[in-house]
Scaffold this motif. Structure first.
Motif, short mmCIF file in Angstrom:
data_model
loop_
_atom_site.label_atom_id
_atom_site.label_comp_id
_atom_site.label_asym_id
_atom_site.label_seq_id
_atom_site.Cartn_x
_atom_site.Cartn_y
_atom_site.Cartn_z
N ALA A 62 -1.46 5.25 5.77
CA ALA A 62 -1.45 5.57 7.20
C ALA A 62 -0.46 6.67 7.50
CB ALA A 62 -1.13 4.31 8.01
N VAL A 63 0.71 6.62 6.88
CA VAL A 63 1.74 7.65 7.08
C VAL A 63 1.26 8.99 6.53
CG1 VAL A 63 4.05 8.39 6.40
CG2 VAL A 63 3.67 6.04 7.15
N ALA A 64 0.65 8.97 5.36
CA ALA A 64 0.18 10.21 4.73
C ALA A 64 -0.90 10.89 5.57
CB ALA A 64 -0.35 9.92 3.33
N THR A 65 -1.79 10.09 6.16
CA THR A 65 -2.93 10.65 6.90
C THR A 65 -2.64 10.86 8.39
OG1 THR A 65 -3.80 8.42 7.26
CG2 THR A 65 -4.60 9.61 5.33
N ALA A 70 9.41 7.39 0.79
CA ALA A 70 7.99 7.70 0.97
C ALA A 70 7.76 8.48 2.27
CB ALA A 70 7.17 6.41 0.99
N GLY A 71 8.44 8.09 3.35
CA GLY A 71 8.28 8.80 4.62
C GLY A 71 8.74 10.24 4.52
N TYR A 72 9.87 10.46 3.88
CA TYR A 72 10.38 11.82 3.70
C TYR A 72 9.45 12.62 2.79
CZ TYR A 72 13.45 15.67 2.38
OH TYR A 72 13.97 16.92 2.15
N TRP A 73 8.97 11.97 1.74
CA TRP A 73 8.04 12.58 0.79
C TRP A 73 6.79 13.08 1.52
CZ3 TRP A 73 7.19 9.79 -4.53
CH2 TRP A 73 6.32 10.53 -5.33
N ALA A 74 6.22 12.23 2.35
CA ALA A 74 5.00 12.61 3.08
C ALA A 74 5.27 13.78 4.02
CB ALA A 74 4.47 11.41 3.86
N SER A 75 6.41 13.74 4.70
CA SER A 75 6.73 14.80 5.68
C SER A 75 6.86 16.17 5.01
CB SER A 75 8.01 14.46 6.43
OG SER A 75 9.14 14.49 5.56
N LEU A 89 0.08 -4.27 -1.82
CA LEU A 89 -1.11 -3.84 -1.08
C LEU A 89 -0.77 -3.49 0.37
CD1 LEU A 89 -3.73 -6.39 -2.45
CD2 LEU A 89 -3.38 -4.01 -3.13
N GLY A 90 0.09 -4.31 0.99
CA GLY A 90 0.50 -4.00 2.36
C GLY A 90 1.28 -2.70 2.43
N GLY A 91 2.18 -2.50 1.49
CA GLY A 91 2.93 -1.25 1.44
C GLY A 91 2.03 -0.06 1.24
N MET A 141 2.69 9.62 -3.88
CA MET A 141 3.49 8.93 -2.88
C MET A 141 2.98 7.51 -2.66
SD MET A 141 3.64 7.85 0.57
CE MET A 141 2.76 8.84 1.75
N VAL A 142 1.66 7.36 -2.55
CA VAL A 142 1.08 6.03 -2.36
C VAL A 142 1.28 5.17 -3.60
CG1 VAL A 142 -1.06 4.77 -1.91
CG2 VAL A 142 -0.62 6.90 -0.69
N LEU A 143 1.13 5.76 -4.78
CA LEU A 143 1.36 5.02 -6.02
C LEU A 143 2.82 4.59 -6.13
CD1 LEU A 143 -0.70 6.96 -8.72
CD2 LEU A 143 -1.15 4.67 -7.83
N PHE A 144 3.73 5.46 -5.71
CA PHE A 144 5.16 5.14 -5.75
C PHE A 144 5.46 3.89 -4.92
CE2 PHE A 144 9.15 5.63 -3.28
CZ PHE A 144 10.07 5.46 -4.31
N VAL A 145 4.94 3.85 -3.70
CA VAL A 145 5.16 2.69 -2.82
C VAL A 145 4.52 1.44 -3.44
CG1 VAL A 145 4.63 1.69 -0.57
CG2 VAL A 145 5.35 4.08 -0.73
N THR A 146 3.31 1.58 -3.93
CA THR A 146 2.60 0.43 -4.50
C THR A 146 3.36 -0.17 -5.68
OG1 THR A 146 0.48 1.44 -3.87
CG2 THR A 146 0.41 -0.34 -5.49
N ILE A 147 3.80 0.68 -6.59
CA ILE A 147 4.51 0.20 -7.79
C ILE A 147 5.85 -0.44 -7.42
CG2 ILE A 147 5.61 0.92 -9.95
CD1 ILE A 147 3.47 3.15 -10.10
N CYS A 148 6.59 0.23 -6.54
CA CYS A 148 7.92 -0.28 -6.17
C CYS A 148 7.82 -1.60 -5.41
CB CYS A 148 8.67 0.76 -5.34
SG CYS A 148 9.17 2.23 -6.28
N TYR A 149 6.87 -1.69 -4.50
CA TYR A 149 6.72 -2.94 -3.75
C TYR A 149 6.19 -4.06 -4.65
CZ TYR A 149 7.92 -1.34 0.92
OH TYR A 149 8.60 -0.91 2.03
N ALA A 150 5.35 -3.70 -5.63
CA ALA A 150 4.89 -4.69 -6.59
C ALA A 150 6.07 -5.22 -7.40
CB ALA A 150 3.84 -4.08 -7.52
N ALA A 151 7.02 -4.33 -7.72
CA ALA A 151 8.21 -4.75 -8.47
C ALA A 151 9.06 -5.73 -7.65
CB ALA A 151 9.03 -3.53 -8.87
N ILE A 152 9.22 -5.44 -6.36
CA ILE A 152 9.97 -6.36 -5.49
C ILE A 152 9.26 -7.71 -5.43
CG2 ILE A 152 10.74 -6.81 -3.12
CD1 ILE A 152 10.94 -3.78 -2.73
N GLY A 153 7.94 -7.67 -5.25
CA GLY A 153 7.17 -8.91 -5.18
C GLY A 153 7.22 -9.68 -6.48
#
Length: 360
Positions: A281-284, A144-149, A273-275, A100-112
């Motif tokens: 934080a959401v996962a934990t 990501a939020g749904y994934w964590a839940s 990195l921010g994502g 989940m964390v890797l998914f957010v990191t990769i996707c936000y890196a792609a946007i950036g």
């Protein structure tokens, strides 16, 4: 990946070391650091050749920034590359929170990356439209939020945990996912706003990431959660591997980003990195603690919000320039002075955030 070497262990010997998260976290840190040192210069040379004039410098920014013209951007590729390589190599790949964390990191890196690419090719500081960035960011954060839940324990699913008041849970129900979206998108954009001076963003990100890694390890161990009286979230301990890789990759990048920077991380790095911090934080279940640990980013974002709102209402400015680090530049502070003092503030806030684990 290397965790599977434990199958060669009979309960002892060298292969048994790979069972321990702390050992693999050390391996991830060293791997990411080595990645940064090995590929830093080659990547910078490629970026310099491909980008020509480098990242466009805002004409309305501090005058001292004009000397930065020609510095290549997209240096976040170095951090993200180190992160991905180290995490995939050292983490358990059957852990949903890691993915989940890797998914957010990769996707936000792609946007950036898309944003940085638009800036460089058009030689315009605008990049992608803010609406497009926010739309994509919220979509990714929603997943990501749904994934964590799905993988939170039943007693915590849909609930917001509070620091200090540890027996109190605020039931958000279906609103948990929208809340998680705000946390992740807010963290990504706050780090993005902070990334305005050489070395300013990366060290606070490393400090916050290291702090969240300790928290993830603690809440992923039932014995630690009983002692600290915090909520147990099985599986989050593996996130320490990601955070250790973030710290190592961040150090490797800082080698080239220290004033005067040879490369900027760009939106490729800051959004990713921010994502990632928001996703951890959401996962934990430590979303509120993130606001403390990442308090520097919160202040940077608030300074922009206050400046815009006040200017729209009165036509006047609260700060000489926003984000707030530019305000101090306008007041005559030297860039290294601002950067190091902000690092100190980030470290103090991280210690306060860690203290909430024990306070009750």
């Amino acid at each position: 990946m290397l965790f599977w070497l434990t199958e060669l262990s009979d309960g002892g010997g060298a292969f048994n070391l790979f069972r321990y998260i702390t050992f693999r976290a050390g391996g991830a840190f060293l791997t990411a650091l080595l990645f940064g040192f090995l590929f830093g210069n080659p990547l910078i040379n490629v970026l310099r050749r491909r980008q020509g004039k480098g990242q466009p410098i805002r004409t309305d920014g501090p005058e001292t920034h004009m000397s930065k013209a020609g510095t290549p951007t997209m240096g976040g590729l170095l951090i993200v590359g180190a992160l991905l390589t180290s995490t995939v190599l050292w983490a358990r790949l059957d852990n949903p929170f890691v993915w989940m964390v890797l998914f957010v990191t990769i996707c936000y890196a792609a946007i950036g990356f898309a944003d940085d690419y638009a800036k460089v090719t058009k030689q315009n500081a605008a990049g992608l439209s803010s609406k497009m960035r926010l739309l994509l960011g919220f979509l990714i954060a929603g997943v990501a939020g749904y994934w964590a839940s799905l993988f939170h324990p039943p007693e915590l699913t849909g609930n917001l945990a509070l620091p200090v008041f540890k027996n109190t849970l605020i039931h958000l129900g279906y609103f948990f996912v929208p809340f998680a979206m705000i946390v992740i998108v807010g963290a990504a954009n706050a780090v993005n706003l902070t990334d305005g001076l050489d070395g300013l963003a990366i060290m606070p990100v490393m400090i916050a990431g290291g702090t969240l890694g300790i928290i993830a390890y603690a809440v992923g161990r039932v014995d630690f959660t009983e002692y600290l009286d915090v909520h147990y979230v099985p599986g989050t301990g593996e996130i320490l591997i990601f955070c250790a890789a973030l710290f190592g990759g961040g150090l490797g990048f800082l080698w080239y980003n220290a004033p005067p920077a040879a490369v900027f991380m760009g939106d490729t790095g800051s959004l990713a990195l921010g994502g990632a911090l928001g996703a951890i934080a959401v996962a934990t279940k430590h979303e509120i603690v993130l606001a403390i640990v990442g308090g520097l980013f919160v202040v940077e974002a608030l300074s922009v919000i206050i400046q815009v709102m006040y200017f729209k209402r009165t036509g006047k400015r609260v700060f000489l320039m926003a984000p707030i680090h530019h305000h101090y530049e306008k007041k005559g502070w030297a860039e290294p002075q601002i950067v190091i003092r902000f690092w100190i503030i980030a470290l103090i806030l991280a210690m306060i955030g860690l203290a909430t684990l024990k306070v009750r």
